[in-house]
Design an enzyme around this catalytic site. Structure first.
Site, PDB file in Angstrom:
ATOM      1  N   GLY A  46     -16.699 -27.592  32.430  1.00  0.00           N
ATOM      2  CA  GLY A  46     -15.339 -28.113  32.595  1.00  0.00           C
ATOM      3  C   GLY A  46     -14.305 -27.279  31.862  1.00  0.00           C
ATOM      4  O   GLY A  46     -13.222 -26.998  32.375  1.00  0.00           O
ATOM      5  N   CYS A  47     -14.667 -26.853  30.658  1.00  0.00           N
ATOM      6  CA  CYS A  47     -13.732 -26.067  29.845  1.00  0.00           C
ATOM      7  C   CYS A  47     -13.498 -24.688  30.444  1.00  0.00           C
ATOM      8  O   CYS A  47     -12.389 -24.155  30.388  1.00  0.00           O
ATOM      9  CB  CYS A  47     -14.260 -25.962  28.419  1.00  0.00           C
ATOM     10  SG  CYS A  47     -14.430 -27.581  27.618  1.00  0.00           S
TER      11      CYS A  47
END
Length: 164
Positions: A46-47
């Site tokens: 996600g990051c």
């Protein structure tokens, strides 16, 4: 409960090292908009998506006079590797003591598989050139988030220019 700065409030100041161990402060961007986004960890799915999305739109943010600053507890060295691996064009700030993350209310109680723990809640703050919080996203979902921030900045920048 975490102390999340609200729209209209002064943005909490900071002095935090970036990926090159250069100390950056909010005052360094006094004539610019600042997109300050908090994320849990370098090089996680996600990051990585979020950082790549902000990088992809970085030129459009720059054209509006905005600087993108990502913040996580990772070290400057980790940030450097993350930037090089994914060819990121944004600045990443290191906050291992969570001082900046706590100042913006992004260090919060989280839950995973029934266990509670303290961690970084994905959050974004749009800070106006006058260092006032212009908009907040306290609980970010990664998909299309960078575009949402750009759209909001375009609206607010247009409004502030017509007010001058």
């Amino acid at each position: 409960m975490s102390n999340i700065p609200e729209v209209g409030q002064p943005a909490p100041d900071f002095s935090t090292p970036d990926q090159n161990e250069t100390l950056l402060s909010l005052g360094d961007f006094s004539s610019q908009w600042v997109v300050l986004y908090f994320y849990p960890k370098d090089d996680t799915p996600g990051c990585t998506t979020e950082a790549k999305d902000f990088t992809e739109l970085n030129q459009k943010f720059s054209e509006l006079g905005a600087k993108i600053l990502g913040v996580s507890p990772d070290s400057g060295k980790s940030h450097g590797k993350f930037i090089n691996k994914h060819n990121l064009s944004i600045t990443l700030l290191s906050d291992p003591e969570h001082l900046l993350t706590e100042a913006y209310g992004a260090w919060r109680l989280k839950k995973f598989m029934g266990k509670e723990y303290m961690g970084v809640a994905r959050s974004t703050f749009l800070i106006a050139p006058n260092r006032i919080i212009a908009y907040t996203w306290p609980n970010v979902k990664v998909k299309s988030h960078a575009q949402q921030v750009l759209t909001k900045l375009q609206e607010l920048a247009a409004t502030s220019q017509s007010a001058e």
